[in-house]
Write an enzyme that holds these catalytic residues in place. Structure first.
Site, mmCIF file in Angstrom:
data_model
loop_
_atom_site.group_PDB
_atom_site.id
_atom_site.type_symbol
_atom_site.label_atom_id
_atom_site.label_comp_id
_atom_site.label_asym_id
_atom_site.label_seq_id
_atom_site.Cartn_x
_atom_site.Cartn_y
_atom_site.Cartn_z
ATOM 1 N N TYR A 97 -25.837 -5.542 35.877
ATOM 2 C CA TYR A 97 -25.264 -4.538 34.984
ATOM 3 C C TYR A 97 -23.888 -4.981 34.475
ATOM 4 O O TYR A 97 -23.609 -4.968 33.278
ATOM 5 C CB TYR A 97 -25.156 -3.160 35.674
ATOM 6 C CG TYR A 97 -24.268 -2.271 34.870
ATOM 7 C CD1 TYR A 97 -24.756 -1.672 33.706
ATOM 8 C CD2 TYR A 97 -22.914 -2.132 35.169
ATOM 9 C CE1 TYR A 97 -23.924 -0.928 32.889
ATOM 10 C CE2 TYR A 97 -22.070 -1.402 34.362
ATOM 11 C CZ TYR A 97 -22.590 -0.791 33.229
ATOM 12 O OH TYR A 97 -21.759 -0.083 32.404
ATOM 13 N N ASP A 142 -26.857 1.579 32.266
ATOM 14 C CA ASP A 142 -26.210 2.401 33.289
ATOM 15 C C ASP A 142 -26.951 3.746 33.370
ATOM 16 O O ASP A 142 -27.937 3.958 32.663
ATOM 17 C CB ASP A 142 -24.711 2.570 32.999
ATOM 18 C CG ASP A 142 -24.435 3.674 31.998
ATOM 19 O OD1 ASP A 142 -25.339 3.968 31.174
ATOM 20 O OD2 ASP A 142 -23.336 4.254 32.024
ATOM 21 N N GLU A 162 -15.201 -1.736 34.028
ATOM 22 C CA GLU A 162 -16.601 -1.673 34.464
ATOM 23 C C GLU A 162 -16.710 -1.575 35.984
ATOM 24 O O GLU A 162 -17.563 -0.861 36.501
ATOM 25 C CB GLU A 162 -17.383 -2.875 33.931
ATOM 26 C CG GLU A 162 -17.692 -2.774 32.448
ATOM 27 C CD GLU A 162 -18.462 -1.507 32.093
ATOM 28 O OE1 GLU A 162 -19.237 -1.025 32.927
ATOM 29 O OE2 GLU A 162 -18.271 -0.985 30.990
ATOM 30 N N CYS A 185 -36.669 12.796 19.517
ATOM 31 C CA CYS A 185 -36.663 12.823 20.984
ATOM 32 C C CYS A 185 -38.015 13.269 21.554
ATOM 33 O O CYS A 185 -38.476 14.390 21.305
ATOM 34 C CB CYS A 185 -35.558 13.753 21.468
ATOM 35 S SG CYS A 185 -35.508 13.904 23.267
HETATM 36 S S1 SF4 Z 1 -32.447 15.649 21.956
HETATM 37 FE FE1 SF4 Z 1 -31.567 16.365 23.854
HETATM 38 S S2 SF4 Z 1 -32.741 15.401 25.471
HETATM 39 FE FE2 SF4 Z 1 -33.221 14.296 23.568
HETATM 40 S S3 SF4 Z 1 -31.794 12.568 23.571
HETATM 41 FE FE3 SF4 Z 1 -30.811 14.227 22.437
HETATM 42 S S4 SF4 Z 1 -29.577 15.357 23.973
HETATM 43 FE FE4 SF4 Z 1 -31.019 14.048 25.055
#
Ligand code: SF4
Length: 301
Positions: free
Chosen positions: A129, A147, A46, A218
């Site tokens: 951290y 991180d 680390e 996402c």
């Molecule tokens: S979909 Fe793309 S931007 Fe979203 S977490 Fe996964 S790699 Fe990252």
């Protein structure tokens, strides 16, 4: 106003299993993840991995652990030997901090790396951290380990922004805690898995969304991957900086078996004001010890 990220328990849970399962298949076999690394190996890794890529850390890590397999072995040597062994990893104050931590572990904890976050945090040179990372990775404790890789994954997947802020914010810490799985062992796995996802898939410049286990969840991808519109991101310049001069000066001292004269240091950089500033900085940081007769060496105490 920016919308608050959705961190309802349901959303968090939707992320946990895919990331942890992906980690089970794709995690790199790194020496500090093997059982034989132990808490000391995790702690050394680390320190070395802060701002330094895995490929550069691997050989130094192996050498370091071969020479100093326990904190007491490192504590028994002068701090200058830690600086010498740090080689060209960069940010050499980390070597002094690791030596100071090893000394405190030896004196206060019988040579065993503590398993408790507060005790880790109380060690010299160990920040929030590192305390969280060692407690989580070495002892399986439940901590948010933030991180740059994890921060980027959370910024994109949950907050819907391409990059996290330049410095870690309270809001990011809150988000990371809200996303932590309840179960301690799962939380530790999640910490390692999100870090690996950021390192291997959700990379800074070219995220591999097509192979990402949470692409369907996402927020940034769903929003059409909007370009970063925050403050400019910090660059990593090196050439011509005081950091480069410090590196050159330290290299002379690392390679010397005896104290070196000023002239040997003067030879490595043409610009005297910058050279003097860099040397003064190394002395002030305790990385270089000036001797009375105009000689310099790595610190003995
Ligand atoms: S979909 Fe793309 S931007 Fe979203 S977490 Fe996964 S790699 Fe990252």
């Amino acid at each position: 106003m920016t919308a608050m990220p959705d961190t309802t328990p349901q959303t968090s849970t939707l992320l946990h299993a895919p990331v942890i399962d992906w980690f089970g298949v794709h995690a790199r076999d790194l020496p500090w993840r093997r059982p034989e690394a132990g808490p000391w190996g995790v702690m050394v890794s680390e320190f070395m991995l802060q701002q330094t890529p895995v490929s550069r850390v691997l050989p130094m890590y192996e050498q370091w652990l071969a020479r100093w397999p326990r904190p007491a072995d490192l504590a028994a040597e002068p701090p200058g030997e830690a600086v010498r062994a740090w080689g060209r990893l960069g940010y050499p104050r980390r070597a002094l901090r690791l030596h100071a931590a090893a000394t405190a572990i030896t004196e206060r904890h019988g040579g065993e790396v503590p398993d408790d976050h507060a005790k880790l945090l109380a060690l010299p040179g160990v920040g929030e951290y590192t305390a969280a990372a060692v407690a989580s990775f070495a002892y399986g404790r439940r901590h948010a380990v933030l991180d740059t890789n994890v921060r980027r994954v959370f910024a994109r997947a949950v907050s819907g922004t391409q990059y996290p802020p330049n410095a870690t914010t309270a809001a990011e810490r809150r988000l990371a805690r809200a996303l932590l799985p309840e179960d301690e062992a799962v939380a530790a796995r999640w910490a390692a898995a999100t870090m690996e996802l950021g390192a291997l898939v959700c990379t800074a410049r070219t995220p591999g969304c097509a192979r990402c286990p949470i692409a369907g969840e996402c927020a940034w991808l769903a929003a059409g991957s909007p370009e970063h519109d925050g403050p400019p991101r910090r660059g990593q310049t090196y050439a011509g900086t005081d950091r480069q001069v410090r590196g050159k000066l330290l290299a002379v001292l690392r390679e010397a078996v005896a104290p070196v004269p000023q002239a040997a240091l003067d030879a490595v950089w043409h610009e005297p004001v910058q050279r003097a500033r860099a040397l003064d900085g190394l002395v002030a940081d305790g990385l270089v010890e000036p001797l009375a007769d105009g000689l310099y060496r790595l610190p003995l105490t």
